[in-house]
Design an enzyme around this catalytic site. Sequence first.
Site, PDB file in Angstrom:
ATOM      1  CE1 TYR A  47      79.284  28.197  43.649  1.00  0.00           C
ATOM      2  CE2 TYR A  47      77.593  29.785  44.214  1.00  0.00           C
ATOM      3  CZ  TYR A  47      78.916  29.476  43.967  1.00  0.00           C
ATOM      4  OH  TYR A  47      79.861  30.454  44.045  1.00  0.00           O
ATOM      5  CD  GLU A  93      84.791  24.449  46.988  1.00  0.00           C
ATOM      6  OE1 GLU A  93      84.839  25.617  47.446  1.00  0.00           O
ATOM      7  OE2 GLU A  93      84.747  24.206  45.777  1.00  0.00           O
TER       8      GLU A  93
END
Length: 129
Positions: A51, A58
Amino acid sequence: MKIQSEESVILFLVVWTMTEITRYSYYTFNLLHHLPYFIKWARYNLFIVLYPLGVIGELMTIYAALPFVRRSGMYSMRLPNKYNVSFDYYYCLIIVMLSYIPLFPQLFFHMLRQRRRVLHGEVIVEKDD
């Protein structure tokens, strides 16, 4: 500059792919009522590394795209126009990046609570404000 060739794109694609393979393997085996412990373990442990790596990928990709978005005016709408609205995608991306500050910890700690509940059977009582 082509954003698609940034290493950060490969990072988040590989990470999110591994996450989805793990998640949907968990769902599939669970539906079949034959959930191997390894799949359950992977679902509730791999996110601890994957995660944050996905979020980093991103954010790095969005950051790399900012100069191009600003130069090109991509997805932006300037006044005057027939809709009488203005939208700047460049600033929208900055707001999206800043939104990770409050949202990432909230989502990450939610997953940690889920992990504790599923793997260790702990009952977690949420406080009402």
